[in-house]
Design a protein around this motif. Structure first.
Motif, PDB file in Angstrom:
ATOM      1  N   GLY A   1       5.120   6.194   4.069  1.00  0.00           N
ATOM      2  CA  GLY A   1       5.052   7.478   4.758  1.00  0.00           C
ATOM      3  C   GLY A   1       6.035   7.621   5.903  1.00  0.00           C
ATOM      4  O   GLY A   1       6.365   8.722   6.307  1.00  0.00           O
TER       5      GLY A   1
ATOM      6  N   ALA B   1       0.836  -1.204   0.000  1.00  0.00           N
ATOM      7  CA  ALA B   1       0.000   0.000   0.000  1.00  0.00           C
ATOM      8  C   ALA B   1       0.870   1.253   0.000  1.00  0.00           C
ATOM      9  O   ALA B   1       1.932   1.294   0.628  1.00  0.00           O
ATOM     10  CB  ALA B   1      -0.917  -0.007   1.224  1.00  0.00           C
ATOM     11  N   ALA B   2       0.425   2.284  -0.695  1.00  0.00           N
ATOM     12  CA  ALA B   2       1.196   3.526  -0.837  1.00  0.00           C
ATOM     13  C   ALA B   2       1.464   4.196   0.505  1.00  0.00           C
ATOM     14  O   ALA B   2       2.519   4.804   0.706  1.00  0.00           O
ATOM     15  CB  ALA B   2       0.462   4.488  -1.773  1.00  0.00           C
ATOM     16  N   ASP B   3       0.537   4.078   1.472  1.00  0.00           N
ATOM     17  CA  ASP B   3       0.746   4.742   2.767  1.00  0.00           C
ATOM     18  C   ASP B   3       1.849   4.070   3.592  1.00  0.00           C
ATOM     19  O   ASP B   3       2.308   4.619   4.583  1.00  0.00           O
ATOM     20  CB  ASP B   3      -0.557   4.817   3.561  1.00  0.00           C
ATOM     21  CG  ASP B   3      -1.101   3.449   3.946  1.00  0.00           C
ATOM     22  OD1 ASP B   3      -0.633   2.423   3.395  1.00  0.00           O
ATOM     23  OD2 ASP B   3      -2.004   3.408   4.809  1.00  0.00           O
ATOM     24  N   HIS B   4       2.275   2.890   3.186  1.00  0.00           N
ATOM     25  CA  HIS B   4       3.359   2.186   3.873  1.00  0.00           C
ATOM     26  C   HIS B   4       4.671   2.980   3.811  1.00  0.00           C
ATOM     27  O   HIS B   4       5.505   2.886   4.704  1.00  0.00           O
ATOM     28  CB  HIS B   4       3.569   0.798   3.253  1.00  0.00           C
ATOM     29  CG  HIS B   4       4.705   0.040   3.851  1.00  0.00           C
ATOM     30  ND1 HIS B   4       4.595  -0.627   5.040  1.00  0.00           N
ATOM     31  CD2 HIS B   4       5.985  -0.148   3.439  1.00  0.00           C
ATOM     32  CE1 HIS B   4       5.745  -1.198   5.340  1.00  0.00           C
ATOM     33  NE2 HIS B   4       6.611  -0.929   4.381  1.00  0.00           N
TER      34      HIS B   4
END
Length: 195
Positions: free
Chosen positions: A169, A164-167
């Protein structure tokens, strides 16, 4: 000490005593130079690293964790010279034996990869360890301050497919990696001490 008959008294052996051991004093190949009375320490600074359970020749990866911003930026960074202790003293690790250095000469944290050559023990430092030395002739204050050294460290990379892209952050918290994806023969444990 006066000897009237050297043959009657046998061979005289003298030793240099070092902070952690000793070594037999050896004459120079030039007979005019004789034997130095005191041991020579020609470097401004040295860091000695004793590695347990090493069996050179072998590879060794060290993770050097250095405190950020602790080197004096007003000093010219010195050349860090690496060597390994053998029966004839400190042997320079140059050419193919020189470590691959991600630390910019011990100015930032990173990996140091060594191809340790075969050697024998020296009585100069405690036995049972393979000894490495990092030394500088000047400007040692330009180097970072050591926080820790970890042997057999590796760099890991996340394969981003399916993540997931939020990983991305924040950094992965320390202790998140606890095992390898596949079995590695001889690997006793996996630690991730830093984020």
């Amino acid at each position: 000490v006066a000897f009237t008959n050297a043959e009657a008294h046998g061979r005289c052996v003298c030793y240099h005593i070092h902070p952690f051991g000793h070594e037999e004093m050896r004459a120079s190949t030039d007979p005019k130079q004789g034997i130095p009375f005191l041991p020579a320490y020609d470097e401004e600074g040295e860091m000695l690293i004793g590695i347990a359970n090493a069996k050179p020749p072998q590879s060794l990866n060290l993770l050097a964790m250095l405190a950020p911003g602790t080197g004096d930026l007003d000093l010219t960074p010195p050349l860090v010279r690496w060597s390994m202790l053998g029966p004839e003293g400190w042997q320079p690790l140059t050419g193919e034996a020189a470590p691959e250095d991600e630390t910019a000469g011990l100015r930032r944290s990173g990996l140091l990869r060594f191809a340790l050559p075969e050697t024998n023990a020296s009585p100069r430092l405690p036995q049972g360890l393979t000894w490495l030395r990092a030394s500088v002739a000047e400007n040692g204050g330009a180097l970072g301050k050591a926080v820790a050294l970890h042997a057999q460290a590796v760099r890991v990379r996340l394969q981003p497919e399916g993540v997931a892209a939020d990983h991305f952050g924040a950094a992965l918290p320390a202790g998140s990696i606890t095992r390898s994806v596949s079995t590695v023969p001889g690997l006793a444990r996996v630690e991730q001490p830093y984020a």
